[in-house]
Design an enzyme around this catalytic site. Structure first.
Site, PDB file in Angstrom:
ATOM      1  N   CYS A  44      37.329-121.466  18.150  1.00 47.21           N
ATOM      2  CA  CYS A  44      37.064-121.387  16.704  1.00 47.21           C
ATOM      3  C   CYS A  44      36.087-120.261  16.374  1.00 47.21           C
ATOM      4  O   CYS A  44      36.349-119.430  15.513  1.00 47.21           O
ATOM      5  CB  CYS A  44      36.530-122.732  16.217  1.00 47.21           C
ATOM      6  SG  CYS A  44      35.978-122.692  14.507  1.00 47.21           S
ATOM      7  N   CYS A  49      39.186-119.398  14.166  1.00 42.32           N
ATOM      8  CA  CYS A  49      38.924-119.590  12.733  1.00 42.32           C
ATOM      9  C   CYS A  49      37.943-118.575  12.142  1.00 42.32           C
ATOM     10  O   CYS A  49      38.221-117.972  11.100  1.00 42.32           O
ATOM     11  CB  CYS A  49      38.344-120.970  12.470  1.00 42.32           C
ATOM     12  SG  CYS A  49      38.867-122.265  13.586  1.00 42.32           S
ATOM     13  N   LYS A  52      38.879-114.744  12.418  1.00 43.07           N
ATOM     14  CA  LYS A  52      40.102-114.603  11.620  1.00 43.07           C
ATOM     15  C   LYS A  52      39.786-114.642  10.134  1.00 43.07           C
ATOM     16  O   LYS A  52      40.259-113.816   9.363  1.00 43.07           O
ATOM     17  CB  LYS A  52      41.074-115.724  11.982  1.00 43.07           C
ATOM     18  CG  LYS A  52      42.273-115.780  11.070  1.00 43.07           C
ATOM     19  CD  LYS A  52      42.954-117.120  11.111  1.00 43.07           C
ATOM     20  CE  LYS A  52      42.246-118.151  10.263  1.00 43.07           C
ATOM     21  NZ  LYS A  52      42.859-119.492  10.383  1.00 43.07           N
ATOM     22  N   TYR A 179      51.493-120.608  11.977  1.00 44.10           N
ATOM     23  CA  TYR A 179      50.451-120.166  11.054  1.00 44.10           C
ATOM     24  C   TYR A 179      49.670-118.970  11.585  1.00 44.10           C
ATOM     25  O   TYR A 179      49.280-118.088  10.814  1.00 44.10           O
ATOM     26  CB  TYR A 179      49.546-121.338  10.628  1.00 44.10           C
ATOM     27  CG  TYR A 179      48.419-121.700  11.584  1.00 44.10           C
ATOM     28  CD1 TYR A 179      47.137-121.160  11.433  1.00 44.10           C
ATOM     29  CD2 TYR A 179      48.616-122.604  12.628  1.00 44.10           C
ATOM     30  CE1 TYR A 179      46.101-121.499  12.290  1.00 44.10           C
ATOM     31  CE2 TYR A 179      47.585-122.954  13.481  1.00 44.10           C
ATOM     32  CZ  TYR A 179      46.331-122.404  13.311  1.00 44.10           C
ATOM     33  OH  TYR A 179      45.317-122.737  14.159  1.00 44.10           O
ATOM     34  N   GLU A 183      49.410-115.611   9.458  1.00 40.94           N
ATOM     35  CA  GLU A 183      48.089-115.172   9.002  1.00 40.94           C
ATOM     36  C   GLU A 183      47.808-113.740   9.459  1.00 40.94           C
ATOM     37  O   GLU A 183      47.352-112.906   8.670  1.00 40.94           O
ATOM     38  CB  GLU A 183      47.008-116.119   9.528  1.00 40.94           C
ATOM     39  CG  GLU A 183      47.030-117.479   8.850  1.00 40.94           C
ATOM     40  CD  GLU A 183      46.003-118.456   9.396  1.00 40.94           C
ATOM     41  OE1 GLU A 183      45.722-119.445   8.716  1.00 40.94           O
ATOM     42  OE2 GLU A 183      45.486-118.244  10.513  1.00 40.94           O
ATOM     43  N   HIS A 475      39.887-126.566 -17.516  1.00 40.17           N
ATOM     44  CA  HIS A 475      40.651-125.496 -18.153  1.00 40.17           C
ATOM     45  C   HIS A 475      39.769-124.279 -18.410  1.00 40.17           C
ATOM     46  O   HIS A 475      38.613-124.438 -18.762  1.00 40.17           O
ATOM     47  CB  HIS A 475      41.197-126.019 -19.484  1.00 40.17           C
ATOM     48  CG  HIS A 475      42.073-125.033 -20.196  1.00 40.17           C
ATOM     49  ND1 HIS A 475      43.343-124.739 -19.771  1.00 40.17           N
ATOM     50  CD2 HIS A 475      41.830-124.274 -21.291  1.00 40.17           C
ATOM     51  CE1 HIS A 475      43.858-123.835 -20.586  1.00 40.17           C
ATOM     52  NE2 HIS A 475      42.961-123.531 -21.505  1.00 40.17           N
ATOM     53  N   GLU A 480      44.432-127.024 -12.607  1.00 39.46           N
ATOM     54  CA  GLU A 480      44.609-128.042 -13.650  1.00 39.46           C
ATOM     55  C   GLU A 480      46.052-128.559 -13.657  1.00 39.46           C
ATOM     56  O   GLU A 480      46.322-129.676 -14.067  1.00 39.46           O
ATOM     57  CB  GLU A 480      44.202-127.517 -15.023  1.00 39.46           C
ATOM     58  CG  GLU A 480      45.073-126.430 -15.606  1.00 39.46           C
ATOM     59  CD  GLU A 480      44.565-125.964 -16.986  1.00 39.46           C
ATOM     60  OE1 GLU A 480      44.572-126.764 -17.923  1.00 39.46           O
ATOM     61  OE2 GLU A 480      44.146-124.781 -17.087  1.00 39.46           O
TER      62      GLU A 480
HETATM   63  P1  FAD Z   1      37.984-124.688  22.210  1.00 38.71           P
HETATM   64  O1  FAD Z   1      37.274-124.365  20.962  1.00 38.71           O
HETATM   65  O2  FAD Z   1      39.112-123.828  22.627  1.00 38.71           O
HETATM   66  O3  FAD Z   1      36.886-124.727  23.352  1.00 38.71           O
HETATM   67  C1  FAD Z   1      37.222-124.908  24.700  1.00 38.71           C
HETATM   68  C2  FAD Z   1      36.180-124.197  25.544  1.00 38.71           C
HETATM   69  O4  FAD Z   1      36.335-124.612  26.896  1.00 38.71           O
HETATM   70  C3  FAD Z   1      36.355-122.681  25.536  1.00 38.71           C
HETATM   71  O5  FAD Z   1      35.120-122.080  25.175  1.00 38.71           O
HETATM   72  C4  FAD Z   1      36.737-122.339  26.978  1.00 38.71           C
HETATM   73  O6  FAD Z   1      36.187-121.107  27.388  1.00 38.71           O
HETATM   74  C5  FAD Z   1      36.115-123.491  27.745  1.00 38.71           C
HETATM   75  N1  FAD Z   1      36.765-123.801  29.024  1.00 38.71           N
HETATM   76  C6  FAD Z   1      38.094-123.889  29.278  1.00 38.71           C
HETATM   77  N2  FAD Z   1      38.294-124.284  30.552  1.00 38.71           N
HETATM   78  C7  FAD Z   1      37.058-124.446  31.113  1.00 38.71           C
HETATM   79  C8  FAD Z   1      36.609-124.868  32.400  1.00 38.71           C
HETATM   80  N3  FAD Z   1      37.472-125.228  33.357  1.00 38.71           N
HETATM   81  N4  FAD Z   1      35.283-124.909  32.632  1.00 38.71           N
HETATM   82  C9  FAD Z   1      34.380-124.574  31.666  1.00 38.71           C
HETATM   83  N5  FAD Z   1      34.757-124.179  30.422  1.00 38.71           N
HETATM   84  C10 FAD Z   1      36.085-124.138  30.150  1.00 38.71           C
HETATM   85  N6  FAD Z   1      41.503-124.376  13.375  1.00 38.71           N
HETATM   86  C11 FAD Z   1      41.141-124.711  12.115  1.00 38.71           C
HETATM   87  O7  FAD Z   1      40.738-125.855  11.866  1.00 38.71           O
HETATM   88  N7  FAD Z   1      41.206-123.781  11.089  1.00 38.71           N
HETATM   89  C12 FAD Z   1      41.613-122.517  11.311  1.00 38.71           C
HETATM   90  O8  FAD Z   1      41.669-121.713  10.382  1.00 38.71           O
HETATM   91  C13 FAD Z   1      41.980-122.139  12.635  1.00 38.71           C
HETATM   92  N8  FAD Z   1      42.359-120.876  12.903  1.00 38.71           N
HETATM   93  C14 FAD Z   1      42.659-120.519  14.181  1.00 38.71           C
HETATM   94  C15 FAD Z   1      43.030-119.208  14.441  1.00 38.71           C
HETATM   95  C16 FAD Z   1      43.357-118.802  15.712  1.00 38.71           C
HETATM   96  C17 FAD Z   1      43.739-117.368  15.964  1.00 38.71           C
HETATM   97  C18 FAD Z   1      43.308-119.753  16.778  1.00 38.71           C
HETATM   98  C19 FAD Z   1      43.660-119.332  18.180  1.00 38.71           C
HETATM   99  C20 FAD Z   1      42.936-121.066  16.548  1.00 38.71           C
HETATM  100  C21 FAD Z   1      42.609-121.463  15.246  1.00 38.71           C
HETATM  101  N9  FAD Z   1      42.247-122.774  14.943  1.00 38.71           N
HETATM  102  C22 FAD Z   1      41.913-123.124  13.658  1.00 38.71           C
HETATM  103  C23 FAD Z   1      42.266-123.825  15.982  1.00 38.71           C
HETATM  104  C24 FAD Z   1      40.853-124.120  16.499  1.00 38.71           C
HETATM  105  O9  FAD Z   1      40.249-122.925  16.919  1.00 38.71           O
HETATM  106  C25 FAD Z   1      40.930-125.129  17.652  1.00 38.71           C
HETATM  107  O10 FAD Z   1      41.635-126.262  17.215  1.00 38.71           O
HETATM  108  C26 FAD Z   1      39.552-125.557  18.135  1.00 38.71           C
HETATM  109  O11 FAD Z   1      38.786-124.469  18.553  1.00 38.71           O
HETATM  110  C27 FAD Z   1      39.696-126.563  19.296  1.00 38.71           C
HETATM  111  O12 FAD Z   1      38.434-126.903  19.784  1.00 38.71           O
HETATM  112  P2  FAD Z   1      38.285-127.433  21.278  1.00 38.71           P
HETATM  113  O13 FAD Z   1      36.868-127.878  21.422  1.00 38.71           O
HETATM  114  O14 FAD Z   1      39.345-128.392  21.606  1.00 38.71           O
HETATM  115  O15 FAD Z   1      38.569-126.169  22.214  1.00 38.71           O
END
Ligand code: FAD
Length: 492
Positions: A44, A49, A52, A179, A183, A475, A480
């Site tokens: 994110c 997010c 972007k 999306y 986007e 309005h 609205e």
């Molecule tokens: P992540 O945020 O992906 O975090 C996982 C972390 O784990 C990462 O930092 C990774 O490096 C780390 N990791 C992975 N494997 C290991 C390991 N073995 N050991 C240690 N660390 C590890 N969502 C919205 O709500 N609104 C939006 O507008 C939106 N836009 C997006 C645009 C793009 C281009 C993308 C790709 C995603 C977007 N999302 C959006 C989705 C959103 O980013 C994800 O749903 C969210 O970040 C998920 O959070 P998470 O904690 O599951 O994983």
């Protein structure tokens, strides 16, 4: 009772992991550690997010002068300075990463800048060579973009790469219709890139309301994005110096064109660990027979959970077909001491959902308050131009379940109509005929994401169409219309 190093070890410092770790430590007083192998903040903050949305803001300025001039100003657009923007963007992302690190530190969470895997049900192995034990382990490792399994696919980029481009390409082919693809098509078009988009399906934004996605597709085309649905690529390669065709490569020779075609049509996706040489124009042949050279090709063809090579199956954790970790309603895996939240579970892949799952996990595992995550009626936005805000069922999904009344209006909004622009907005309510509950609300309009957040409160509370009708309009606004639609457009 076994003596563990920590009460909780969190793997992954993204949206879900950071929230769970700091609430478990700060509110529940647990001894918590977290491992992150890349940058704190996760998808994110670092490559999703946040960057972007900042690019969406940047791209929207390109239309400003036009509209302002119709209002009497004398403005010229000028040119976009990508490297200036990118350097400010990087500064902002560094600042945010620091905020995430501080949040963890101030909550008393011990952090390890390392990759973590499971050694057993209570032990985590770190890439530093250390092992740590914990009573509970939370996997919050998110997902990653996948490339199609196509020869020379490493010539293309994925969404993670966009934020690091040295220069903006003059032309780009975006493959995908979800999306993220749409986007970036709008963003890059707004920044002055000539955008072509191929999607193999009949219409972009599959899963969203048909009328809403139809309007967005039309608006994207009107603005100059060359959007081709029912179209895919069958072959790609480095372009020759004169841009007239491909430079033959070893993999072309090893695989016939028809086999390549089958592979890309399958869209199976491979891991994005093939960081190939992505410089230079790319020659592409598509299913419509067209051969073209683009400065860049962006694959926005889906994301897979980060669950491979983590020792999950060895410990007894079950994973699904795409590698998603299978969990129950409390985010518990098949192993009692291991939970998983966020994109790695591939339930609803959005930041606020990962955060909610993290908080529900802490309630369940550390506050003696089993809390299932409510995945119903989640409002969300697609930051295309125009933007879409949506909550609840599409008309098509609602009709499958029950008889519905559809209230819908589409009009030219005051702000841009005054400037002679053709832009249209759409406001739509899908209402249960039986009990009058609003089952779905779909808005295509500037700032639709802001509007849907508020409509989402009413709809989550179970508002009926009559509740909307009783609400006095604000309005003059676009929104609205959502409380003034009196006659159903159709019953279905
Ligand atoms: P992540 O945020 O992906 O975090 C996982 C972390 O784990 C990462 O930092 C990774 O490096 C780390 N990791 C992975 N494997 C290991 C390991 N073995 N050991 C240690 N660390 C590890 N969502 C919205 O709500 N609104 C939006 O507008 C939106 N836009 C997006 C645009 C793009 C281009 C993308 C790709 C995603 C977007 N999302 C959006 C989705 C959103 O980013 C994800 O749903 C969210 O970040 C998920 O959070 P998470 O904690 O599951 O994983």
């Amino acid at each position: 009772m076994a003596d563990y190093d920590y009460d909780l070890f969190v793997i992954g410092g993204g949206s879900g992991g950071v929230r769970a770790a700091r609430v478990a430590a700060g509110e529940a007083g647990a001894r918590v550690a977290l491992a992150e192998d890349d940058r704190y903040g996760g998808t994110c903050v670092i490559r999703g997010c946040v960057p972007k949305k900042l690019m969406v803001f940047a791209s929207e300025f390109s239309g400003t002068a036009d509209v302002a001039n119709a209002y009497g100003w004398n403005m010229t657009s000028g040119s976009f300075d990508w490297s200036g923007f990118r350097s400010r963007l990087n500064t902002e992302l560094d600042r945010l990463e620091d905020v995430y690190r501080s949040l963890l530190k101030n909550s008393g969470v011990e952090t390890f800048d390392a990759r973590a895997t499971l050694k057993d049900k209570h032990t985590v192995a770190l890439s530093t060579g250390e092992t740590k034990t914990a009573k509970t382990i939370l996997i919050a490792t998110g997902g990653r973009p996948v490339r199609p399994d196509l020869p020379n696919a490493d010539l293309g980029i994925v969404s993670d790469d966009i934020f690091h481009l040295d220069t903006l390409p003059k032309s780009i082919l975006i493959i995908g219709g979800g999306y993220i693809a749409c986007e970036f098509a709008c963003i890059l078009h707004g920044l002055g890139v000539q955008v072509t988009q191929y999607y193999r399906g009949a219409q972009i934004l599959r899963g969203f309301d048909d009328e809403a996605r139809g309007l967005i597709a039309e608006a994207m085309r009107d603005r100059g994005i060359e959007l081709h649905t029912g179209t895919n690529i069958v072959q790609m390669g480095p372009a020759s110096d004169d841009h007239s065709g491909p430079v033959p490569t070893a993999s072309d020779a090893a695989m016939g064109a028809s086999a390549q075609q089958e592979e890309i049509m399958a869209y199976g996706g491979v891991k994005d660990d093939a960081q190939g040489d992505r410089t230079g124009p790319v020659w592409v042949k598509s299913t419509n027979g067209r051969e073209q050279v683009f400065d860049a090709v962006l694959f926005a063809t889906g994301r897979d959970p980060n669950s491979t090579d983590m020792g999950l199956e060895e410990v007894g954790i079950e994973v699904g077909r795409r590698g998603e970790i299978l969990v129950d309603e409390y985010s518990k895996t098949a192993v009692d001491s291991v939970y998983a939240i966020g994109d790695v579970t591939n339930r609803v892949n959005l930041t606020p959902v990962a955060i909610r799952e993290g908080m529900a996990f802490v309630e369940t595992a550390f506050k003696d308050n089993p809390t299932a995550v409510d995945h119903s009626l989640i409002p969300s936005a697609v930051f295309t131009q125009p933007e879409m805000g949506t909550v609840g069922l599409s008309e098509e999904d609602a009709r499958e379940k029950e008889e519905v009344e559809v209230y819908c209006t589409s009009f030219r909004p005051m702000r841009t109509a005054f400037a002679g622009k053709p832009d249209r907005v759409l406001m739509k309510l899908v209402v249960s005929k039986a009990n009058r509950t609003v089952l779905g609300c779909h808005i295509v309009a500037p700032d639709a994401g802001e509007m849907i957040q508020l409509a989402g409160v009413a709809i989550k509370m179970g508002a009926t169409k009559e509740d909307f009708d009783r609400t006095v309009a604000v309005h003059p606004t676009m929104s609205e219309e959502i409380v003034t639609m009196r006659t159903p457009m159709r019953t279905a």
